[in-house]
Write an enzyme that holds these catalytic residues in place. Structure first.
Site: not given
Length: 342
Positions: A75, A79, A87, A107, A206-207, A260, A265
């Protein structure tokens, strides 16, 4: 931000591989403050041959202690890249004369893993001083986090530079919110030069990971403004979330993938078709647009297609460059700019 960074930055068709061969392909050459920066594979093979091993070792160690850290490091890269390119601006701390991006709404009390990046950077500075940028560390750590969660790896392009500034405003405006509808998601991604398919594919991150109850309260409160009808909701799933979040919605965390949660996956997409997307911005991919639903269905039917497209979309996102004329450097400390007069 320009609608497509390739339209407003210096570009070339060239990729340098670790073998030293040069082959025609789509690559990125960016002009920053008059200096040409080329993203390439195997950049540190000679200048810092231990670089990727050092990053992997740290990521492996922290993920073994905290499985959620894999999603957190992934993440951070997202972001970072969504705000004026990849950067490492997201890593800069506030100072009395400077406001960074860490306190921007998407954040604040959400991003984590900064100490891991600090440790990686310290080791890299010892091994090869002022050679590996913080932005490249984020890109490598994101890839390693996917691999260590059971996903497929890819070769990371390197050569990014670190910004000497940040934008709290851009961080607040450019990062998609958890209640975004499909139209807003597509627009946000397209403004960066990322396609509808890139959006659905990168949402597959988001898995793994968790989200605070406050980020999906619209689902719990049956808020149809996000484009999810009652018939499209998995009532049993929502009831479990309501029970989980009944005590303290600000502190409680829920798995983004309840099946999971620590494995990279395609289960995320299976969940969407079952009405079990945690965030409204997840669920609408299967309910708010026929085209995005078709992509979701494809990734359910063909997991290998998801892995391949995720690699491609990560390389595409990872090549987002800062605006032309932006000053940059390789920071010694990822939290602060070097003591140089620009």
């Amino acid at each position: 931000m320009a609608s497509f960074y390739l339209a407003s930055f210096c570009t070339m068709v060239l990729i340098k591989f670790a073998s030293g061969n040069v082959v025609p392909n789509k690559s990125e050459e960016t002009c920053i403050d008059g200096v040409t920066i080329v993203l390439s594979f195997g950049l540190y093979q000679n200048s810092c041959p231990e670089a990727e091993a050092i990053v992997f070792s740290w990521v492996e160690s922290v993920v073994s202690q905290d499985r959620r850290m894999a999603a957190s490091l992934l993440r951070l890269h997202f972001h970072d890249c969504f705000v004026n390119g990849c950067d490492a601006s997201v890593l800069l701390d506030d100072t009395p004369n400077f406001t960074g991006e860490k306190t921007a709404a998407p954040n604040l009390n959400s991003l984590r893993g900064f100490e891991v990046i600090d440790s990686i950077k310290a080791d890299l500075e010892y091994a090869c001083p002022q050679t590996v940028s913080c932005a490249d560390i984020l890109a490598i750590a994101a890839r390693d986090s996917v691999v260590l969660s059971g996903g497929m790896g890819w070769e990371v392009q390197m050569g990014r530079k670190d910004s000497i500034t940040a934008s709290k405003t851009a961080a607040s405006n450019n990062i998609p919110g958890p209640n975004s509808n499909v139209a807003n998601l597509i627009s946000t991604f397209q403004n960066l030069g990322l396609s509808r398919q890139d959006m659905v594919t990168l949402s597959g991150a988001h898995t793994i990971g968790k989200a605070r109850c406050a980020t999906f309260s619209s689902r719990l409160n049956n808020n149809n403004n996000v484009g999810i009808s009652n018939s499209e909701m998995n009532l049993e799933f929502l009831q479990s979330l309501q029970q989980l979040c009944s005590a303290n919605s600000n502190a409680t965390l829920a798995n983004l993938d309840d099946m999971t949660p620590s494995t990279f996956d395609n289960q995320y997409y299976v969940n969407l078709l079952s009405g079990k997307g945690l965030l409204a911005s997840d669920q609408v991919l299967a309910t708010g647009d026929d085209n995005t639903r078709e992509i979701v269905q494809n990734y359910v039917d063909d997991p290998s297609a998801f892995f391949e497209e995720f690699k491609n979309s990560m390389l595409k996102m990872g090549s987002l460059a800062p605006p032309t004329g932006t000053n940059s450097e390789i920071r010694v400390n990822c939290r602060v700019v070097n003591q140089v007069n620009y």
